[in-house]
Design a protein around this motif. Structure first.
Motif, PDB file in Angstrom:
ATOM      1  N   HIS A 593       3.497   5.226 -24.438  1.00 48.97           N
ATOM      2  CA  HIS A 593       2.512   4.637 -23.641  1.00 48.97           C
ATOM      3  C   HIS A 593       1.547   5.694 -23.283  1.00 48.97           C
ATOM      4  CE1 HIS A 593       0.989   2.187 -20.184  1.00 48.97           C
ATOM      5  NE2 HIS A 593       0.850   3.111 -19.468  1.00 48.97           N
ATOM      6  N   LYS A 600      -7.142   3.498 -24.112  1.00 51.81           N
ATOM      7  CA  LYS A 600      -7.159   2.252 -23.478  1.00 51.81           C
ATOM      8  C   LYS A 600      -7.596   2.209 -22.208  1.00 51.81           C
ATOM      9  CE  LYS A 600      -3.940   0.256 -26.699  1.00 51.81           C
ATOM     10  NZ  LYS A 600      -2.609  -0.669 -26.673  1.00 51.81           N
ATOM     11  N   ASP A 604      -7.058  -2.909 -19.597  1.00 52.27           N
ATOM     12  CA  ASP A 604      -6.509  -3.333 -20.913  1.00 52.27           C
ATOM     13  C   ASP A 604      -4.905  -3.039 -20.976  1.00 52.27           C
ATOM     14  OD1 ASP A 604      -8.918  -4.216 -22.044  1.00 52.27           O
ATOM     15  OD2 ASP A 604      -9.152  -2.318 -23.119  1.00 52.27           O
ATOM     16  N   GLN A 607      -3.124  -5.864 -18.646  1.00 48.84           N
ATOM     17  CA  GLN A 607      -3.397  -6.847 -19.378  1.00 48.84           C
ATOM     18  C   GLN A 607      -2.252  -6.937 -20.510  1.00 48.84           C
ATOM     19  OE1 GLN A 607      -7.282  -7.624 -20.888  1.00 48.84           O
ATOM     20  NE2 GLN A 607      -7.896  -8.794 -18.983  1.00 48.84           N
ATOM     21  N   THR A 608      -1.986  -6.012 -21.175  1.00 51.25           N
ATOM     22  CA  THR A 608      -1.062  -5.907 -22.179  1.00 51.25           C
ATOM     23  C   THR A 608       0.370  -5.690 -21.442  1.00 51.25           C
ATOM     24  OG1 THR A 608      -2.342  -4.489 -23.527  1.00 51.25           O
ATOM     25  CG2 THR A 608       0.207  -4.525 -23.949  1.00 51.25           C
TER      26      THR A 608
END
Length: 910
Positions: A593, A600, A604, A607-608
């Motif tokens: 991550h 990112k 974003d 949202q992911t």
């Protein structure tokens, strides 16, 4: 022929080759000879007779050495066959050395041989009986499992009474055969004993003065007995029999006991056969004997399929009962050797044994091939136009009108339904008094559904079966005795439930919650099963079952439902493998991550994260579909349909209320505001097996995604609602993950019965599951997965009582950022299992756990009970109008089916 037992035509119907052999002249005489040979051997060891005599006696103690024609003629002359046998032995041994054969039969009497041979024949018979009873029990167990939720009409005085399940009917038969097995085990030590005590039972002929030489010294003080008793002990051991406490020449109670045990056993077979032949009537047609071309045919009516096996069973069982009375007559024997009663056994006992084995053979055949017509059972339930559930209606109305008044009212409505030939439910809905008591249409229709009035027969059936299996696999006599007592008590509990008996106070098993259960029971007025709120009745049932185990020494921690849990988890193999693979990929993605963070935006990433959170929670939500206490008759294919990604995608539209976004935002905010202290999430668990598996996937995801620093899992403390999680279920699951090939590739009992070999686990799948084991084990070892049971979760009341009943637990839950309540039962307890208006806000329906409670609550619930709250206006009506979810009836069937779900959030910290 003289009887059907020795008929060339009827022999295999009323007898068998095995029992004919056991009760033949050859076997009886062979046992006489075995007795004489064993007696000679042990007497030689004790110097009672010369060793040479013993050796020669043993050589000729063979059936082939007997002159059978001479034996018959001498028996007709003397009256007993023993002396002619002894005479032939003496004569043969004397040919070796003059008078050497005179040591034959030393100190014995005719009845010693006859009774001991009979006991050996009974031992052989019992071996066959045990084998056939085991096969019968296995066949009934399969019927119990297959049909435990199949509704049918229970019948009283040949009239439809109340609905039961066919599995419940079979389980009652199973319990009967289990009791028969226990009886036969218990009588064996009394029956299978030697008879060797001489003319009047005193062993007077065996003493040092009548022996050929001095007896060898005893090997231990316990063997330091009189010579006759030493001989008796050794002879019993030689023949594999018990030593009698005292002579029993004219004490025939043990023989009569066996005869009457067989009479009761075959009567149970006849009860089954009677029920079956009534169910085979053309007008009923609910079950049939196994189909074999022309079996049970009529010579003149081609359409007939007669219950011929049932007829044989009933006829033979009746004969056994009659002959068992004769064995009781034989007990009335005079003095130390009877004149007549003993011979009754010669006539009756072989026939009782042969007929009993034949009865069991027919019963086994019928049960193993029984044809069950579920459609006919449903059709017959509908025959009364709903009156078969009149008791359920009466009990429902009784809460509002009083039981007796409701009884009389429903009686009149039923009479009118009969006269007018109209459905009961229509007349109930039209009745002014019922309308006045404000019982809604939905509740009336629910009461009139036979499928809703089966009680807890499926759960009780499974529990009885499990303890019975466990009892019969143990080699510890104490464990076995306690297990049999538990089976007996479970049978009593099942009877009380089925017959609506008064609930009894729970015995004190050392836990404080017993007082709460008993106090509430007293406040309810010591009611019957059907008089109490259903939530209390269900909780009381499982708590009372727990006391049966807690009050034992060896069964305290036994989970009667563990076998079912693991079997269902094994059936979830495709979904387990799919989710395990996806979970491994997910953890790998989350570990990288930070590498993606630069490319990112925060939006974003959130949202992911929300998409992942939603999917994992929905996996967790629909994993609940394997609740064993509610979906008790699913096939392997049915379970697979409830799981897997395609099923989940198809089910997304069936989430009626979905508050996952609020829960996700709460966890994001908590993470940002934690200041490095970490965030805690609690999960109040529901079901074990596959659902626990997906709960751990959720927990692992929350930890890997940084949405929680540690997870507290709340299991139950006692076996609860069949499939609820216990602390042991967590370790059992990890053990499976540690060696998945052994678990998945070892055939289950069901697979063994069906001759199915499990598909081997691939190396890739094995590695995937091994990763899960390692990952979850590390989380647990690091203190990030905490198991924290509490007795509150198995108390009788709703969770509204939490702040007062368990204040320390209440305060502890306040420390959590989010408390996730899994499953239908937790939802019912959160909402008090009340008949809320479905638009009532969730935050209101959960009472003291709602707003300003200090607890953030997320309920993940697939709907399997009436109560539903927090629905948009009109949603309930829309769902009821859908085919399969209410349709024309307007009933709230959507809330029972498990097809719809509610995901509801309450922020008690706001």
């Amino acid at each position: 022929m003289t009887t059907v037992l020795d008929s060339d035509i009827f022999h295999n119907v009323f007898n068998s080759a095995e029992t004919s052999k056991i009760w033949s002249d050859e076997t009886r005489t062979s046992y006489y000879l075995e007795f004489e040979a064993a007696l000679a051997r042990v007497q030689a060891r004790l110097n009672i007779i010369p060793q040479k005599a013993a050796d020669e006696i043993a050589k000729v103690c063979k059936w082939e050495e007997m002159d059978v024609d001479q034996l018959r003629k001498k028996t007709e002359l003397i009256g007993y066959p023993v002396l002619p046998v002894v005479q032939q032995l003496v004569k043969k041994v004397n040919t070796v050395e003059d008078r050497l054969g005179e040591w034959t039969h030393w100190g014995a009497t005719t009845q010693d041989l006859t009774d001991t041979a009979t006991v050996l024949q009974l031992r052989d018979t019992l071996e066959i009986v045990d084998h056939k009873m085991a096969a019968i029990v296995t066949a009934i167990e399969k019927l119990c499992e297959k049909y435990k939720t199949t509704p049918m009409a229970g019948r009283s005085n040949l009239q439809q009474a109340v609905p039961i399940s066919f599995g419940f009917k079979a389980a009652r038969l199973l319990a009967s055969f289990q009791r028969h097995q226990a009886r036969l085990r218990e009588l064996r030590p009394r029956l299978l004993v030697l008879e060797f005590s001489g003319a009047a039972g005193t062993l007077a002929t065996l003493s040092p003065t009548s022996a050929s030489g001095p007896a060898p010294p005893s090997r231990s003080p316990s063997q330091d007995k009189a010579l006759g008793l030493r001989c008796q002990d050794l002879l019993a051991a030689e023949l594999g029999l018990g030593v009698p406490l005292i002579a029993w020449h004219t004490e025939r109670d043990s023989i009569a006991e066996l005869g009457n045990a067989f009479a009761i056993l075959t009567a149970t077979c006849a009860k089954f056969a009677t029920d079956l032949k009534l169910m085979m009537q053309t007008e009923v047609g609910e079950a049939r004997e196994p189909y074999v071309p022309h079996r049970g045919s009529s010579s003149t009516m081609p359409q007939k399929r007669n219950p011929i096996g049932c007829a044989y069973i009933c006829a033979m069982a009746s004969s056994v009962r009659s002959m068992a009375n004769g064995l009781v007559e034989a007990v009335v024997a005079d003095h130390e050797r009877s004149t007549g009663p003993w011979e009754i056994e010669w006539i009756m006992l072989p026939q009782v044994c042969c007929l009993t084995v034949a009865t069991l053979a027919h019963t086994q055949y019928l049960l193993e091939g029984l044809e069950v017509d579920e459609d006919a059972m449903r059709k017959n339930l509908a025959m009364t136009r709903g009156m078969v559930v009149s008791e359920a209606v009466m009990m429902g109305l009784g809460k509002k009108l009083g039981r007796q008044y409701a009884h009389d009212l429903v009686y009149e409505v039923c009479r009118k339904a009969n006269v007018d030939e109209r459905p009961l439910v229509e007349l109930l809905l039209e009745n002014k008094e019922i309308k006045a008591c404000e019982m809604g249409e939905e509740e009336i229709r629910s009461l009139c559904d036979p499928g809703n009035y089966l009680g807890l027969s499926a759960e009780m059936t499974g529990a009885l079966d499990d303890v019975h299996r466990a009892t019969h696999t143990t080699k510890d006599s104490e464990v076995e005795e306690e297990g049999k007592k538990i089976v007996e008590e479970l049978s009593k509990l099942k009877y009380e439930l089925q017959h609506d008996r008064q609930l009894s106070l729970l015995p004190d098993d050392g836990f404080e919650d017993v007082a709460g259960y008993n106090q509430e029971l007293s406040q309810l007025g010591n009611p019957r099963w059907l008089d109490v709120p259903w939530l209390y009745a269900e909780c009381y049932l499982y708590r009372r079952m727990s006391t049966l185990f807690q009050l034992t020494r060896h069964w305290k921690n036994y989970d009667v439902f563990s076998r079912q849990k693991m079997a269902t988890f094994k059936s979830s193999r495709p979904a387990v493998l799919e989710l395990a693979a996806r979970y491994g990929d997910l953890v790998a993605q989350l570990s990288s991550h930070s590498d993606d963070a630069t490319s990112k935006s925060q939006v974003d990433m959130e949202q992911t994260g929300y998409i992942l959170f939603t999917e994992i929670c929905e996996i967790c939500l629909w994993g609940n579909a394997t609740d064993l206490s509610l979906l008790t008759n699913l096939s392997y294919d049915d379970i697979q349909k409830l799981q897997g990604s395609k099923a989940r995608k198809a089910a997304e539209a069936n989430i009626v209320v979905n508050d996952l976004q609020y829960a996700f935002e709460t966890l994001l905010k908590a993470r940002k505001n934690s200041g490095g202290k970490g965030t805690r999430v609690d999960i109040v668990l529901d079901n074990a097996g596959f659902e626990l598996f997906v709960d751990l996937i959720l927990a692992g995801y929350l930890l890997s995604a940084g949405l929680a620093s540690y997870i507290v899992l709340h299991p139950k403390s006692i076996p609860w609602f069949v499939s609820d999680v216990l602390p042991k279920d967590f370790s059992d699951l990890l053990n499976v993950m540690a060696d998945p090939k052994a678990f998945y590739e070892t055939p289950s009992e069901d697979e063994q019965h069906r001759g199915v070999t499990p598909q081997p686990l691939s190396e890739e799948d094995n590695k995937t599951i091994a990763f899960l084991f390692q990952h979850w084990s590390e989380l647990h070892a690091d203190g990030k997965l905490v198991i924290r049971p509490n007795r509150f979760w198995t108390e009788a009341g709703s969770y509204w009582r939490l702040p007062k009943t368990a204040p320390s637990l209440y305060d502890d839950l306040k420390e959590s950022e989010l408390v996730i309540f899994k499953g239908d039962l937790n939802y019912r307890k959160l909402t008090g299992d009340a008949m809320w208006d479905p638009t009532t806000p969730f935050t209101e329906a959960i009472g003291p756990l709602g707003l300003k409670s200090g607890i953030r609550t997320l309920a993940l619930r697939t709907c399997k009970a009436d109560v539903a709250v927090g629905l948009p206006k009109g949603a309930d009506e829309k769902l009821r109008a859908m085919d399969g979810d209410g349709g024309k009836s307007g009933a709230r069937e959507w809330a029972w089916s498990g097809k719809w779900a509610l995901v509801q959030f309450s922020d008690g910290k706001a």
